[in-house]
Every structure is written in structure tokens, then in C-alpha cells.
Design a protein around this motif. Structure first.
Motif, PDB file in Angstrom:
ATOM      1  N   PHE A   1      33.419  37.487  41.551  1.00 18.03           N
ATOM      2  CA  PHE A   1      33.108  37.433  42.982  1.00 18.03           C
ATOM      3  C   PHE A   1      32.981  38.847  43.553  1.00 18.03           C
ATOM      4  CE2 PHE A   1      34.803  37.314  47.394  1.00 18.03           C
ATOM      5  CZ  PHE A   1      33.839  36.513  47.963  1.00 18.03           C
TER       6      PHE A   1
ATOM      7  N   TRP B   1      34.983  25.766  50.361  1.00 22.99           N
ATOM      8  CA  TRP B   1      34.967  27.240  50.436  1.00 22.99           C
ATOM      9  C   TRP B   1      34.264  27.768  51.677  1.00 22.99           C
ATOM     10  CZ3 TRP B   1      38.610  28.256  47.303  1.00 22.99           C
ATOM     11  CH2 TRP B   1      38.747  27.538  46.125  1.00 22.99           C
TER      12      TRP B   1
ATOM     13  N   TYR C   1      37.097  28.941  38.699  1.00 23.89           N
ATOM     14  CA  TYR C   1      37.265  29.958  37.651  1.00 23.89           C
ATOM     15  C   TYR C   1      37.312  29.399  36.240  1.00 23.89           C
ATOM     16  CZ  TYR C   1      38.863  32.947  41.519  1.00 23.89           C
ATOM     17  OH  TYR C   1      38.971  33.655  42.682  1.00 23.89           O
TER      18      TYR C   1
ATOM     19  N   HIS D   1      44.881  30.867  40.663  1.00 27.39           N
ATOM     20  CA  HIS D   1      45.561  31.606  41.732  1.00 27.39           C
ATOM     21  C   HIS D   1      47.023  31.197  41.835  1.00 27.39           C
ATOM     22  CE1 HIS D   1      42.673  34.291  43.541  1.00 27.39           C
ATOM     23  NE2 HIS D   1      41.745  33.396  43.245  1.00 27.39           N
TER      24      HIS D   1
ATOM     25  N   TYR E   1      36.999  41.369  54.722  1.00 20.07           N
ATOM     26  CA  TYR E   1      37.150  40.034  54.167  1.00 20.07           C
ATOM     27  C   TYR E   1      38.513  39.520  54.601  1.00 20.07           C
ATOM     28  CZ  TYR E   1      36.423  36.330  50.708  1.00 20.07           C
ATOM     29  OH  TYR E   1      36.235  35.119  50.097  1.00 20.07           O
TER      30      TYR E   1
ATOM     31  N   ASP F   1      30.202  29.777  40.301  1.00 25.52           N
ATOM     32  CA  ASP F   1      29.084  30.005  41.229  1.00 25.52           C
ATOM     33  C   ASP F   1      28.764  31.479  41.406  1.00 25.52           C
ATOM     34  OD1 ASP F   1      31.416  30.312  42.677  1.00 25.52           O
ATOM     35  OD2 ASP F   1      30.761  29.162  44.412  1.00 25.52           O
TER      36      ASP F   1
END
Ligand code: LAN
Length: 743
Positions: free
Chosen positions: A462, A598, A520, A248, A113, A473
Motif C-alpha cells: 500500500f 475500506w 493481505y 494487523h 493519512y 488490491d
């Protein structure tokens, strides 16, 4: 590399750090080689992914390398060739057969990732200043990765793997290389230094670079714009109070402010003494660091600081810090910040929200609790969760993995393609379901209000449950996967109705007043907060925004849930969906497109928005809006039938073509157009013909351009998308138009 050289790096790292003498650079040849890739193994312990290098032949025998390991490392797989696919379903079957070999033991999928190039530096600087031994195979593979990703033309590194070289990327990765033992005389380092100097040297770095360089002791804190922990003492009603920031930003700001307040700098070592000369274009002693708080190279200055922020910074430096900030305030602020840091560590079992606050929290614990404390030990262990080994070497992932996200998508794609009933995939899907069962978050965090956390009971993260942050999501995609799969005969109903309802309860707390859904949390502050965005390299980071992607996932999850549980909070759900769809309609641009945050970019968001509208029956035939969206997408189709959008779209907000069509984006566009019920089959057929034509003999697709993005400027890889989205697109095509021969 010889065993001897390996152990030298290990002992260098150890001795240099223990005695604070600095690593004596080992010669280039020693670090410039690969480890034996056949000795790396990925351990997946209930989703916790860590890489291990087996030192002895015995260990190698006892722990064979899996197909997934080999694939990630770029080693030969020796899988038989599959019969070439001519039809969409045959192609989907071939790729699923390949993908099934990559499933990891607990049932999830994983992958590198990578993408961001500013993550390893935080980790390696933290290792260095906390005197954490760096295992030799890790050092070898990190340097190999960074050399592989060095810009071959100018010798620098950028913000992400495809970006142009910047001070942030170049200065920080240069430092990583030197810490790991690469000589400054290596020709590639000479070139990197040349690039850095051309950009004006490290004084032109952005805020985060200046922070890490000061921690390392190769820059003075005077050059760092203020990061006052004092802000944590503001009452909650204050419009700029940190609890209102995007998670974040506030979770990075938190340990950063603690370290800033402590003005922690590692004592000089021979290495850092050298770096003080290498990173600048003038002698270190002659640099007026306080005059460099706002110097920044144009390459790094995506979001220039506003006059307001510069004025506030000036006042903090010249008035607040020297005259008004009493000892009492300092202590209270540091104590409260550290309390919140501890809560973050407790809530995540030291996994932490992400790859920036993970190392920073480690450093804060090191400063507060000491080198031998439990917190530091546990952090040192947990930091390994972010590392990944691939063919090019070792990199740092953007999160501790993509476990839940990718697994939910695989399940849904297989169902969409009508393959879930096939007994051939039963075991694979059952294991995937078991993974989601295990990873559902079952309780809220302790004293959730005090640490400003969003309700999370019933949600999915996630990556993993240990990380434990709900994302609207991620919860929605997992929920859809579970509901759909558990209804298919032959699959166990591990997750009870109660637990599904918990997920819904949490989702229902996540809607913004606008009707849209964020990532979030709900939006907690005003957009004006962007005036205080201090991290020059990113845009739109200070607060949560509405996202068509997150909103769509939530709308479709709510619809699916209501279909099967018509009595549960039905009125509320209907209201929530209605407002969400209004937001989706409002967010459409005049040209018919939606901006994606995203994935890259208009193609990604278009797919989601069209799915949202399709879920309430809006289609090409009955909606002008949908026709406009389809026209937009169709106008971007390339001559070979594919779609290819450049990451530049994310930065500029204007659709920008990639030079080449991309499999993943082509599938996104096709899915969107099929959701819209585009009556014309020809463009879809042409697109999927291109996709199937690029499929490899084992059913795989090769990696093309980077797929994902965050904060407008930083790209991030989603390597499994090239398997997942073709399955979905090909499956949808076959369902709508039949399993026609494409080739
Ligand atoms: C992610 C990864 C997943 C992503 C989706 C689920 C795809 C999205 O729909 C919602 C937002 C989310 C969860 C997301 C947010 C930001 C993340 C965590 C990342 C893009 C992965 C890395 C990034 C994080 C901010 C990287 C660290 C950098 C900082 C600037 C702190």
C-alpha cells in the motif's frame, strides 16, 4: 514560540526521561503556539516520507519549500487562477494541473493519512518510556494538532476525528498532552479531564488503553486482560493459533504479548505520579485494579467481549498464570515471540507493518536489547515515517504513507480521462511509472513460512517496498496502472513481462476458498474467532474476510493481464475470475447494495462491485442484479444531485445519509452507475454539475468529510481521493456522453 522555550521542551524531554524525573510542565503559552510553518519540509526518499524542521535561515535558503509542502501545511500557494471549467474534460484538466504540482520528487503522491486518534498515544508513550528525546517543534505541533481536534463541546477526543468522545481517545490523548508539557491547569485540559471523569475515568478504557497506561506506569497490570505470548507456542493446526489471525491483529498482539509477559512499567516520575491522580475519579491507591479488567464505558464498547472470552481471561488470570505457567513456558514463549518481532523488524527494515506495532516493537526491543542497541536506534529513526505535519499541527498517519496506492490511482484516472497521450502530462506520468518500478517487491521474505508471511514476490504494498506487505488490491491497482501506461506509445517499458508475471503469480496465491479476495493474506481461520476479539473498539478484526473492493481490483487486474498475455496461466486465471465473480454476486444484499470495508461504505463498495460485473459484460440492460444495484444508488441521490453517506453506515451496516453531499462519494456513485451503463444520463449530469460547481479556482476541491474506514469503527482520511475520483468520473462521463457543457 521563542527559541529558548523550544529548547526547554527539548531539554525537558531529555532530562526528564534520562533521570526518570518526569517532565516539569512548561507553561501553556509555551507549547500552545505554532512553529514557523514556513520552516517545515517533507523529504521523500524513494517513498520514505519524513518531515524536517529547519532551524537556521541558511538551511531554509538551501532547501526551498515546495508547492506540495505549502499545500500540506495550508500555506498560500500563489498559483494562478485557471480558466473556469464548464465541461467535464476542462474540469479534469484543471484538477490534474493542480495535482501535478503535488507530485513528490520520486514520482509518487503523498498526503496526510490521519483520522484515527489512538495512534499518537502509542508513539508518545513509547518515546517517553524509552527515553527518546522529543524534538521541540514536534512537541509543539503535536499538541497544537490535538487541541485543534479536541471536541469543542465536551473537551474529549474520540476513536477518530469525527467520532464522539470516548475513554480511549480522551484518556490517551490527555496523557500525550501532559507528556508533551501541557499543564493540567490549562482550561482545555480541565475540560478534557471533566469529560474523562464523566465517562468514569481511565478504568473504563478499552484493552489497548489499559495496556499503554500500564506501560507508562499510571495503571496496574492487574487491570489488563491477558495477552499471553504462550499462544505463539500452540501448534499450527490449532484453530485459534495466532498465525491464523488477521495480520494487523497478530502483529499487534505479538509485541503486546511480549511486553505484557515482561509486565514492563516505567518507573514513577513526578509526571506519572500526577497522572495517577488526574486520570481517575478516586484516589489511585484505593482502586482495585484487578476488578477493572472488564469495566468499559459504553462509548468504547463497540464489540463487547463474549462470555467465552471473559471465561478464558478469568482462567488465564486465576489458574494458568499463577499455577500452571512454568518458568520454562514463560521463557520459551517470550523467546519465540521476540524472535518473531525481530523477523518483522528485519523484513521491513524496522518500518514495521503499521503505526501500532511500530512503537510496540520499539518498546519490545528496548526491553530486550537495551536503550543503546542498534534495534532501538533504528526504530527511533523509523518512527518518524509515520508523522505528518499539516495546517493544524502534527499527526500520526495510519501507515507510513499512501504512496503506491494513490500513485496507481492517479495513473489510472488520467488514462481513463484520455489525458495520458497529452505530452503535457508525459513527464509527470513517466515519473509516476518510475516510482512504481522502484517500489515493486522483488523477492519473498527470508524464511517466509517461519514468520507466517504470504508470498509477495512481484507484489506492491500500500505504501512502500520497505514496508513490503503485499495487499491484493494494492498489487492489482499498481499492476493495472503499469500495464496500461507501458502500452501507451512514448512511455518506457521499465517493468518486464517477467515481473508482471511475478505479480500475477502472487495474486493467484491470494484467493480464498469462497472465491473472494481478502487484504493481505488468504483467510486462515474461522469467523468464530471473532468470539476472541479482545479489542472492544473494533469489529471484524480477528481474521481476513472477503472484500468486494479487493476482489474487484484483482478480477480487473487479471482480466487486463490476460488481454495482453493470453497464454500465461490462462485457464487458471479464468477459473479464479469465475469464482471471484460468483463471490461478488453472492455478496450483494437483497436491496442491491454491497457493504464496503475500506471506504464509506455502500457507495464505495457499489462502485467496485459494479466494475467487477461490468468487466464480464453485466450491465443495466442485461442484468436484473445490476438494475437493482443502480436503483439502490439512485435512491440515495440527494436533491443537489450529489451523494453523501455518513460513516455511521460502516458501524451499523445500514445506509445512513450524511447531512451534505460529498464530492468523493458523488464520483464513486457516478463511476459505478457508468460502469453499469445506466441508460439515463440525467442523474449523472446533475451529479457532476454539482461536483464541477464546487471546484476551486486552482482546480482543487476542498476537504469534505472523511472518506475511508477500517475495522468498522475507525475512519481514516484519503485526501487525494477528492482529486483522483473526479478525474476518473469526469473522464468516463466525457467518454460516454461527450464533453458536454455542464455549467
Ligand atoms: C489500510 C489502508 C489501505 C487498505 C486498502 C488497500 C484500501 C484496502 O483495500 C485493503 C486494506 C488496507 C491495506 C488497509 C488495512 C488496515 C489499515 C492498514 C488501513 C486501513 C490503514 C490503517 C489500518 C491499520 C490497521 C491501522 C492500525 C490499527 C490497528 C487496529 C492495528
Amino acid at each position: 514560540m521563542t527559541r529558548q522555550a523550544q529548547s526547554r521542551i527539548k531539554s525537558n524531554a531529555k532530562s526528564s526521561t534520562k533521570t526518570a524525573n518526569g517532565a516539569t510542565a512548561v507553561t501553556v503559552d509555551e507549547v500552545d503556539q505554532s512553529t514557523d510553518l514556513r520552516r517545515w519540509r517533507l523529504l521523500d526518499d524513494r517513498g520514505r516520507q519524513t518531515w524536517h524542521y529547519l532551524e537556521t535561515d541558511e538551511e531554509v535558503k538551501g532547501w526551498p519549500q515546495s508547492t506540495a509542502d505549502k499545500y500540506f501545511l495550508g500555506l498560500p500557494l500563489n498559483l494562478p487562477d485557471l480558466p473556469p471549467a464548464k465541461t467535464p474534460l476542462a474540469s479534469a484538466k484543471n484538477v490534474l494541473s493542480f495535482l501535478s504540482k503535488l507530485q513528490l520528487a520520486p514520482g509518487n503522491w503523498g498526503c496526510e493519512y490521519g483520522g484515527p486518534m489512538f495512534l499518537l498515544p502509542g508513539l508518545v508513550v513509547t518515546w517517553y518510556v524509552t527515553e527518546t528525546p522529543i524534538p521541540a517543534p514536534f512537541a509543539t505541533e503535536i499538541t497544537r494538532y490535538l487541541f485543534a481536534r479536541q471536541n469543542p463541546k465536551d473537551g474529549g477526543w474520540g476513536l477518530h476525528i469525527e467520532a464522539e468522545s470516548s475513554v480511549f481517545g480522551t484518556a490517551m490523548n490527555y496523557v500525550v498532552m501532559r507528556i508533551l508539557g501541557v499543564s493540567e491547569e490549562d482550561q482545555r485540559m480541565v475540560k478534557a479531564r471533566g469529560m474523562l471523569h464523566q465517562l468514569g475515568g481511565a478504568v473504563n478504557g478499552p484493552h489497548w488503553a489499559k495496556f499503554w497506561l500500564s506501560v507508562l506506569g499510571v495503571m496496574e497490570w492487574d487491570a489488563v486482560n491477558p495477552v499471553p505470548p504462550d499462544l505463539w507456542l500452540l501448534p499450527d493446526w490449532v484453530p485459534i493459533a495466532p498465525w491464523r489471525w488477521w495480520i494487523h491483529m497478530r502483529q499487534v498482539f505479538l509485541p503486546m504479548s511480549f511486553v505484557y509477559s515482561k509486565k514492563f512499567s516505567y518507573p514513577l516520575t513526578p509526571l506519572t505520579r500526577r497522572l495517577r491522580e488526574e486520570l481517575y475519579i478516586q484516589p489511585y491507591a484505593s482502586i482495585q485494579f484487578h476488578s477493572h479488567r472488564n469495566t468499559i464505558s459504553p462509548r468504547d464498547n463497540y464489540h463487547p467481549k463474549t462470555a467465552l472470552l471473559r471465561t478464558i481471561n478469568w482462567a488465564l488470570v486465576n489458574i494458568w498464570n499463577p499455577y500452571l505457567r512454568t518458568e520454562y513456558i514463560r521463557k520459551r514463549a517470550e523467546d519465540w515471540a521476540f524472535d518473531l518481532i525481530q523477523r518483522e523488524d528485519e523484513n521491513t527494515d524496522f518500518a514495521d507493518l503499521g503505526p501500532v506495532n511500530g512503537p510496540m516493537n520499539t518498546l519490545a526491543c528496548y526491553i530486550h536489547d537495551g536503550a543503546e542497541s542498534y534495534s532501538v536506534k533504528r526504530h527511533r529513526d523509523r518512527l518518524h515515517d509515520f508523522l505528518w505535519v499539516k495546517s493544524e499541527g502534527m499527526l500520526m498517519n495510519g501507515t507510513n504513507g499512501v504512496q503506491t496506492w494513490d500513485t496507481s490511482f492517479v495513473i489510472q484516472a488520467v488514462i481513463e480521462a484520455g489525458m495520458a497521450e497529452d505530452p503535457k502530462w508525459r513527464e509527470m506520468l513517466t515519473k509516476a511509472l518510475e516510482f512504481l518500478d522502484d517500489q515493486q517487491i522483488r523477492e519473498n521474505v527470508r524464511e517466509q513460512q517461519i514468520c507466517y508471511r504470504q508470498q509477495r514476490k512481484g507484489a506492491w504494498a500500500f505504501s512502500t517496498k520497505a514496508q513490503g506487505y503485499t495487499v491484493s488490491d494494492c498489487t492489482s491497482e499498481a499492476l493495472k496502472a503499469v500495464i496500461l501506461l507501458q502500452r501507451i506509445p512514448g512511455f518506457p517499458a521499465h517493468i518486464s513481462d517477467e515481473r508482471l508475471k511475478d505479480a500475477i503469480d502472487t495474486l493467484l496465491t491470494m484467493q480464498n476458498a469462497s472465491g473472494g479476495f481478502s487484504s493481505y493474506e488468504t483467510q486462515r481461520g474461522s469467523e468464530y474467532m471473532e468470539y476472541l476479539n479482545a479489542a472492544e473498539v473494533f469489529g471484524r478484526i480477528m481474521i481476513e474476510y472477503d472484500y468486494p473492493e479487493c476482489t474487484t481490483a484483482t478480477v480487473t487486474a487479471l482480466s487486463l493481464f490476460t488481454k495482453h498475455y493470453p497464454d500465461y496461466r490462462a485457464k487458471e486465471i479464468a477459473r479464479v475470475k469465475d469464482a471471484a465473480l460468483k463471490y461478488i454476486r453472492r455478496a450483494q444484499r437483497a436491496d442491491g447494495s454491497w457493504y464496503g470495508s475500506w471506504g464509506i461504505c455502500f457507495t464505495y463498495a457499489g462502485m467496485f462491485a459494479l466494475e467487477s460485473l461490468a468487466s464480464v459484460g453485466e450491465s443495466y440492460s442485461n442484468s436484473e442484479r445490476i438494475r437493482r444495484a443502480c436503483e439502490f444508488l439512485l435512491s440515495k441521490q440527494m436533491p443537489d444531485g450529489g451523494w453523501g453517506e455518513s460513516y455511521r453506515s460502516c458501524e451499523t451496516g445500514v445506509y445512513t445519509h450524511h447531512e451534505r453531499s460529498q464530492v468523493v462519494q458523488t464520483c464513486w456513485a457516478c463511476i459505478g452507475l457508468m460502469e453499469a451503463e445506466l441508460p439515463d444520463r440525467a442523474p449523472l449530469e446533475k451529479a457532476l454539475r454539482m461536483v464541477v460547481g464546487r471546484q476551486g479556482s486552482m482546480g482543487q476541491w476542498e476537504q469534505e468529510a472523511i472518506e475511508g474506514v477500517f475495522n468498522k469503527t475507525c475512519m481514516i482520511s484519503y485526501p487525494n481521493y477528492k482529486f483522483i475520483f473526479p478525474i476518473k468520473a469526469l473522464g468516463m462521463f466525457a467518454k460516454r456522453f461527450g464533453n458536454l457543457e455542464l455549467l
